[in-house]
Scaffold this motif. Structure first.
Motif, PDB file in Angstrom:
ATOM      1  N   MET A   1      -1.411 -15.882 -76.647  1.00 24.11           N
ATOM      2  CA  MET A   1      -2.491 -14.860 -76.459  1.00 24.11           C
ATOM      3  C   MET A   1      -3.788 -15.917 -76.646  1.00 24.11           C
ATOM      4  O   MET A   1      -4.120 -15.124 -75.994  1.00 24.11           O
ATOM      5  CB  MET A   1      -2.186 -13.821 -77.208  1.00 24.11           C
ATOM      6  N   GLY A   2      -3.975 -16.390 -77.032  1.00 27.69           N
ATOM      7  CA  GLY A   2      -5.417 -17.796 -77.271  1.00 27.69           C
ATOM      8  C   GLY A   2      -5.392 -17.975 -76.077  1.00 27.69           C
ATOM      9  O   GLY A   2      -6.445 -17.933 -75.767  1.00 27.69           O
ATOM     10  N   HIS A   3      -4.927 -18.075 -74.574  1.00 23.26           N
ATOM     11  CA  HIS A   3      -5.324 -18.980 -73.674  1.00 23.26           C
ATOM     12  C   HIS A   3      -5.894 -17.684 -73.360  1.00 23.26           C
ATOM     13  O   HIS A   3      -6.757 -17.748 -72.283  1.00 23.26           O
ATOM     14  CB  HIS A   3      -4.636 -19.652 -72.813  1.00 23.26           C
ATOM     15  N   ILE A   4      -4.860 -15.610 -73.109  1.00 22.82           N
ATOM     16  CA  ILE A   4      -5.828 -15.035 -72.028  1.00 22.82           C
ATOM     17  C   ILE A   4      -7.183 -15.056 -72.653  1.00 22.82           C
ATOM     18  O   ILE A   4      -8.090 -14.572 -72.150  1.00 22.82           O
ATOM     19  CB  ILE A   4      -4.152 -13.559 -71.902  1.00 22.82           C
ATOM     20  N   LYS A   5      -6.995 -15.147 -73.944  1.00 22.46           N
ATOM     21  CA  LYS A   5      -8.576 -14.557 -74.094  1.00 22.46           C
ATOM     22  C   LYS A   5      -9.603 -15.471 -74.144  1.00 22.46           C
ATOM     23  O   LYS A   5     -10.407 -14.578 -73.546  1.00 22.46           O
ATOM     24  CB  LYS A   5      -8.632 -14.116 -75.755  1.00 22.46           C
ATOM     25  N   ALA A   7      -9.530 -17.264 -71.712  1.00 18.82           N
ATOM     26  CA  ALA A   7      -9.624 -16.896 -69.222  1.00 18.82           C
ATOM     27  C   ALA A   7     -10.108 -15.738 -69.886  1.00 18.82           C
ATOM     28  O   ALA A   7     -10.934 -16.019 -68.640  1.00 18.82           O
ATOM     29  CB  ALA A   7      -8.122 -17.398 -69.465  1.00 18.82           C
ATOM     30  N   LEU A   8      -9.788 -14.803 -70.434  1.00 23.83           N
ATOM     31  CA  LEU A   8     -10.089 -13.502 -70.032  1.00 23.83           C
ATOM     32  C   LEU A   8     -12.095 -13.484 -70.716  1.00 23.83           C
ATOM     33  O   LEU A   8     -12.666 -13.205 -69.653  1.00 23.83           O
ATOM     34  CB  LEU A   8      -9.932 -12.359 -71.037  1.00 23.83           C
ATOM     35  N   TRP A   9     -12.467 -14.185 -71.592  1.00 29.14           N
ATOM     36  CA  TRP A   9     -14.161 -14.085 -72.349  1.00 29.14           C
ATOM     37  C   TRP A   9     -14.663 -15.290 -71.607  1.00 29.14           C
ATOM     38  O   TRP A   9     -15.557 -14.825 -71.319  1.00 29.14           O
ATOM     39  CB  TRP A   9     -13.942 -13.761 -73.831  1.00 29.14           C
ATOM     40  N   GLY A  10     -13.937 -15.829 -71.066  1.00 28.76           N
ATOM     41  CA  GLY A  10     -14.948 -17.532 -70.946  1.00 28.76           C
ATOM     42  C   GLY A  10     -14.565 -16.918 -69.654  1.00 28.76           C
ATOM     43  O   GLY A  10     -15.313 -16.936 -69.071  1.00 28.76           O
ATOM     44  N   SER A  11     -14.178 -16.462 -68.481  1.00 26.10           N
ATOM     45  CA  SER A  11     -14.677 -15.979 -67.310  1.00 26.10           C
ATOM     46  C   SER A  11     -15.985 -14.512 -67.307  1.00 26.10           C
ATOM     47  O   SER A  11     -16.783 -15.072 -66.541  1.00 26.10           O
ATOM     48  CB  SER A  11     -13.765 -15.449 -66.645  1.00 26.10           C
ATOM     49  N   LEU A  12     -15.578 -13.831 -68.017  1.00 23.44           N
ATOM     50  CA  LEU A  12     -16.633 -13.004 -68.478  1.00 23.44           C
ATOM     51  C   LEU A  12     -17.848 -13.718 -68.831  1.00 23.44           C
ATOM     52  O   LEU A  12     -19.014 -13.142 -68.838  1.00 23.44           O
ATOM     53  CB  LEU A  12     -16.175 -12.261 -69.422  1.00 23.44           C
ATOM     54  N   ALA A  13     -18.297 -14.497 -69.600  1.00 27.08           N
ATOM     55  CA  ALA A  13     -19.493 -15.027 -70.310  1.00 27.08           C
ATOM     56  C   ALA A  13     -19.905 -16.453 -68.997  1.00 27.08           C
ATOM     57  O   ALA A  13     -21.129 -16.468 -68.978  1.00 27.08           O
ATOM     58  CB  ALA A  13     -18.754 -16.358 -71.139  1.00 27.08           C
ATOM     59  N   TRP A  63      -1.436 -23.181 -60.054  1.00 25.49           N
ATOM     60  CA  TRP A  63      -1.456 -24.240 -61.362  1.00 25.49           C
ATOM     61  C   TRP A  63      -2.287 -23.511 -62.289  1.00 25.49           C
ATOM     62  O   TRP A  63      -2.714 -23.543 -63.500  1.00 25.49           O
ATOM     63  CB  TRP A  63      -3.127 -24.642 -60.520  1.00 25.49           C
ATOM     64  N   PRO A  64      -2.578 -21.911 -62.475  1.00 26.52           N
ATOM     65  CA  PRO A  64      -2.928 -21.362 -63.740  1.00 26.52           C
ATOM     66  C   PRO A  64      -1.548 -21.013 -64.381  1.00 26.52           C
ATOM     67  O   PRO A  64      -1.671 -20.953 -65.748  1.00 26.52           O
ATOM     68  CB  PRO A  64      -3.847 -20.095 -63.647  1.00 26.52           C
ATOM     69  N   GLU A  65      -1.145 -20.842 -63.904  1.00 23.40           N
ATOM     70  CA  GLU A  65       0.937 -21.160 -65.028  1.00 23.40           C
ATOM     71  C   GLU A  65       0.961 -21.820 -66.389  1.00 23.40           C
ATOM     72  O   GLU A  65       1.270 -21.465 -67.243  1.00 23.40           O
ATOM     73  CB  GLU A  65       2.452 -20.864 -63.895  1.00 23.40           C
ATOM     74  N   GLN A  66       0.477 -23.324 -66.030  1.00 18.81           N
ATOM     75  CA  GLN A  66       1.023 -24.108 -67.220  1.00 18.81           C
ATOM     76  C   GLN A  66      -0.376 -23.803 -68.236  1.00 18.81           C
ATOM     77  O   GLN A  66       0.902 -23.984 -69.114  1.00 18.81           O
ATOM     78  CB  GLN A  66       0.911 -25.174 -66.103  1.00 18.81           C
ATOM     79  N   TRP A  67      -1.357 -24.109 -67.688  1.00 18.44           N
ATOM     80  CA  TRP A  67      -1.951 -23.711 -68.723  1.00 18.44           C
ATOM     81  C   TRP A  67      -2.395 -21.985 -69.484  1.00 18.44           C
ATOM     82  O   TRP A  67      -2.649 -22.002 -70.910  1.00 18.44           O
ATOM     83  CB  TRP A  67      -3.560 -23.551 -68.182  1.00 18.44           C
ATOM     84  N   LEU A  68      -1.704 -21.297 -68.470  1.00 18.81           N
ATOM     85  CA  LEU A  68      -1.672 -20.167 -69.379  1.00 18.81           C
ATOM     86  C   LEU A  68       0.285 -19.278 -70.107  1.00 18.81           C
ATOM     87  O   LEU A  68      -0.144 -18.707 -70.890  1.00 18.81           O
ATOM     88  CB  LEU A  68      -1.612 -18.719 -68.612  1.00 18.81           C
TER      89      LEU A  68
END
Length: 100
Positions: A1-5, A7-13, A63-68
């Motif tokens: 769940m760490g990478h999802i958070k 990605a979500l909060w990073g994109s909003l920031a 491309w985001p599959e491996q990182w997420l």
């Protein structure tokens, strides 16, 4: 769940930071109604950004599959971006229509 958070909060920031770079009037707003216009713009930009990123994830790029951490985690991020986009679009509507 760490990478999802992240990605979500990073994109909003990132979207908020880019918006702040382009609009200097938000720092000069004093009172509710002068602050209302920048908040309508910010919530609109964030809602469109969430929906745009969710649409890109709906294409199932590799491309985001491996990182997420896999396709299921990418779907989870897609879900949270959709929920965030809905909440932000309702907030956008409330900022524009509510205080009249």
């Amino acid at each position: 769940m760490g990478h999802i958070k992240i990605a979500l909060w990073g994109s909003l920031a990132l979207l908020t930071g880019l918006w702040l770079l382009t609009d200097a009037s938000v720092w000069q707003a004093a009172g509710f109604f002068p602050l209302r216009d920048p908040m309508v713009q910010l919530t609109g930009v964030l809602a469109m950004g969430c929906m745009s990123i969710a649409m890109v994830l709906a294409l199932r790029p590799r491309w985001p599959e491996q990182w997420l951490g896999g396709l299921d985690k990418m779907y989870r991020l897609h879900k949270w971006l959709g929920i965030g986009g809905l909440v932000l679009s309702v907030t956008h509507w409330l900022w524009s229509q509510g205080p009249k």
